[in-house]
Design an enzyme around this catalytic site. Structure first.
Site, PDB file in Angstrom:
ATOM      1  N   ASP A  31       0.822  -1.203   0.000  1.00 22.54           N
ATOM      2  CA  ASP A  31       0.000   0.000   0.000  1.00 22.54           C
ATOM      3  C   ASP A  31       0.859   1.257   0.000  1.00 22.54           C
ATOM      4  O   ASP A  31       1.890   1.329   0.676  1.00 22.54           O
ATOM      5  CB  ASP A  31      -0.895  -0.010   1.247  1.00 22.54           C
ATOM      6  CG  ASP A  31      -1.811   1.190   1.336  1.00 22.54           C
ATOM      7  OD1 ASP A  31      -2.640   1.361   0.429  1.00 22.54           O
ATOM      8  OD2 ASP A  31      -1.687   1.965   2.308  1.00 22.54           O
ATOM      9  N   GLU A  39       1.112  -0.332  -4.945  1.00 24.25           N
ATOM     10  CA  GLU A  39       0.253   0.778  -5.311  1.00 24.25           C
ATOM     11  C   GLU A  39       1.080   2.061  -5.297  1.00 24.25           C
ATOM     12  O   GLU A  39       1.333   2.636  -4.243  1.00 24.25           O
ATOM     13  CB  GLU A  39      -0.914   0.897  -4.322  1.00 24.25           C
ATOM     14  CG  GLU A  39      -1.810   2.089  -4.617  1.00 24.25           C
ATOM     15  CD  GLU A  39      -2.473   2.670  -3.380  1.00 24.25           C
ATOM     16  OE1 GLU A  39      -3.656   3.038  -3.474  1.00 24.25           O
ATOM     17  OE2 GLU A  39      -1.816   2.760  -2.322  1.00 24.25           O
TER      18      GLU A  39
END
Length: 563
Positions: free
Chosen positions: A275, A305
């Site tokens: 993340d 990400e």
């Protein structure tokens, strides 16, 4: 995985997933639902499931998606003293339910192993207790390089009491005895109190970011700073939310590397989704991946990400992690440039030039490291104004990622199952989405049986198409796919199939209607006789059709889908 298995990933959750009342849940929480769905995933061609953050969140556990991390080591196992809800579970269920879901997805060795990818949040923690005073400087939110070293309110050296104490008394040192305090973070955006020079204590404004200035006495390095090799948005985008972990500290790096190895082994996962990596030093991501892979002694898939439409930034990040420094690590990225193109195309309609889809994306330029997707939890309907891909374009976009040769495609949970309305205190409103399983099941079948071999790609402003030639083991034959974004008119595109004087038949046309997604099999009246008698010429060329706002699939004569 994508090149070896023609694999498909499912994002197994979304932002507005209700605890136990989402479509198909029948009262089950997510871990139980995924456990029971494992046979279905095998039957439709899902090869991996990306699960949400499984650890204890800081705030409302019945609504939290999990990115507000309180305790990385609590997978729904420990109650929290003083919490009005004594249930230790997360929104998704208990740790035992999670382990059972992973076991079901992995299978018993006689059936297909569905890989499981854990969501890894390394950037921040939230929900800590009030800590002691620590020296800081206020920085501007829109340019973190501007520090308030001047006279005035919250300016110059200040001391703040952040919510940075994480001691976890209820876990009682199980799995880790590490305790977190102000010194382990480099910045926060909330403080209980601020002390400034000779001024008395006062309540802070809560509108700014406070960067801590120093580590404890005699610690090396003594001076704190924002990280290098992060996004240059906002001057330096190290700080994102909550209490930002300071990876300039050896003890923080070692604890989070230890946690990563523990998580992967505790859950026996096959990969990780990292993340918010544009807010974390890229060198630490390389270090973290290398340590976890070494400690578990096996390969581990990783996708990160890096939320940006700037393709150059994505290329630079990939290079830094995968080919520079000590022990480079293989890492895929989500193809946000392609996702943003899908959003633009859905809003602009026939004014959007479809030729743009096949350039300036990771899918086009680094296909082996591109995870392609149409929608995700950060951009779905209700997260931000007009952030989502509009429903009419989703079949076209999913055909684009599932039936092309490049990239590792990811299907979004509510695009398959649908979703329910969500209204939360005038802040977020999610409109219920219709299930797309009728067309996604078909596209998944086609991916496994026909989306194989070399690809011929063609495009004009309103029509894009490609032919998968087959001619490889497992391929049943040639397939032509056409997407058309024009309004209410059939369009054709000329493509070469590698088959001379060969009949192709119309397998299906997919379109969105107000009542749901329509899959028209066999004859499509607007194509007239060509639906049954579309022939290539002696050189393999033919004009393949698609209705306005649809995707049409054409299959070589003599072959068909297997059940």
């Amino acid at each position: 995985m994508s090149s070896e298995l023609n694999g498909v990933m499912l994002q197994g959750f979304h932002w507005f997933l209700q605890e136990n009342s989402f479509p198909g849940s029948q009262g089950r929480k997510l871990w139980q639902f995924l456990r029971d769905e494992a046979p279905h995933y095998r039957s439709i061609g899902i090869d991996a499931i990306w699960i949400p953050p499984a650890y204890k969140p800081a705030f409302n556990r019945t609504n939290s998606v999990g990115y507000d991390v309180y305790d990385h080591f609590d997978l729904g196992e420990f109650p929290i003293s003083g919490d009005p809800d004594p249930n230790p579970e997360t929104k998704y269920g208990s740790k035992q339910d999670l382990l059972a879901a992973i076991e079901a997805l992995h299978g018993d060795g006689t059936n297909q192993r569905i890989q499981v990818y854990a969501d890894v949040v390394l950037n921040h923690k939230m929900g800590g207790a009030q800590d002691d005073y620590w020296q800081a400087i206020r920085v501007e939110k829109d340019n973190r390089n501007i520090e308030r070293w001047w006279d005035g309110y919250e300016s110059g050296l200040i001391e703040i009491q952040g919510y940075t104490k994480f001691e976890y008394p209820d876990r009682q040192n199980k799995y880790s005895s590490f305790k977190w305090y102000s010194r382990h973070f480099d910045s926060v955006d909330a403080a209980a109190k601020i002390r400034q020079g000779d001024w008395e204590f006062f309540e802070p404004s809560g509108k700014y970011i406070y960067r801590y200035l120093f580590n404890e006495e005699n610690y090396i390095p003594q001076v704190k700073s924002f990280a290098q090799w992060v996004s240059l948005e906002k001057g330096n985008y190290d700080y994102l939310a909550g209490c930002d972990l300071d990876y300039g500290r050896y003890d923080v790096r070692e604890e989070m590397k230890y946690w990563g190895s523990w998580l992967v082994q505790e859950l026996d996962v096959d990969g990780v989704r990292l993340d918010a990596v544009k807010h974390i030093n890229a060198d630490f991501i390389r270090e973290w991946l290398g340590h976890v892979r070494w400690s578990i002694g096996r390969s581990l898939f990783a996708v990160a990400e890096y939320l940006s439409g700037d393709l150059n930034a994505l290329h630079a990040y990939i290079k830094r992690v995968t080919s520079e420094g000590d022990y480079p690590q293989r890492l895929c990225l989500f193809d946000f440039p392609l996702r943003f193109k899908f959003g633009d195309a859905s809003r602009q309609g026939q004014a959007y030039d479809l030729r743009n889809l096949n350039s300036s994306t990771l899918m086009a330029e680094q296909p082996a490291l591109a995870v392609t997707f149409v929608e995700n939890h950060d951009y779905e309907y209700g997260r931000f104004y007009e952030s989502h891909v509009e429903e009419w374009f989703k079949p076209l976009a999913y055909a684009y990622i599932l039936l092309r040769r490049q990239g590792y495609p990811c299907i979004f949970f509510p695009d398959y199952y649908g979703s329910g309305n969500w209204y939360e205190a005038e802040r977020q409103w999610h409109r219920a989405q219709l299930s797309g399983n009728s067309y996604l099941d078909l596209l998944l079948q086609l991916r496994k049986q026909f989306a194989l071999g070399e690809e011929q790609y063609y495009a004009n402003p309103n029509v894009a198409g490609w032919v998968r030639l087959g001619f490889v083991p497992g391929a049943k034959g040639a397939m032509a796919v056409v997407i058309n974004n024009a309004y209410n008119r059939v369009e054709a595109i000329r493509m070469n199939t590698g088959r001379s004087s060969k009949r192709f038949y119309h397998l299906a046309t997919i379109k969105a209607t107000p009542d749901g997604f329509l899959v028209v099999r066999d004859r499509y009246e607007m194509y007239g006789s060509k639906a049954e008698e579309l022939y290539t010429d002696e050189f393999g060329w033919a004009d393949f059709l698609a209705d306005g706002g649809t995707v049409a699939i054409w299959i070589e004569d003599g072959v068909g889908l297997s059940s």
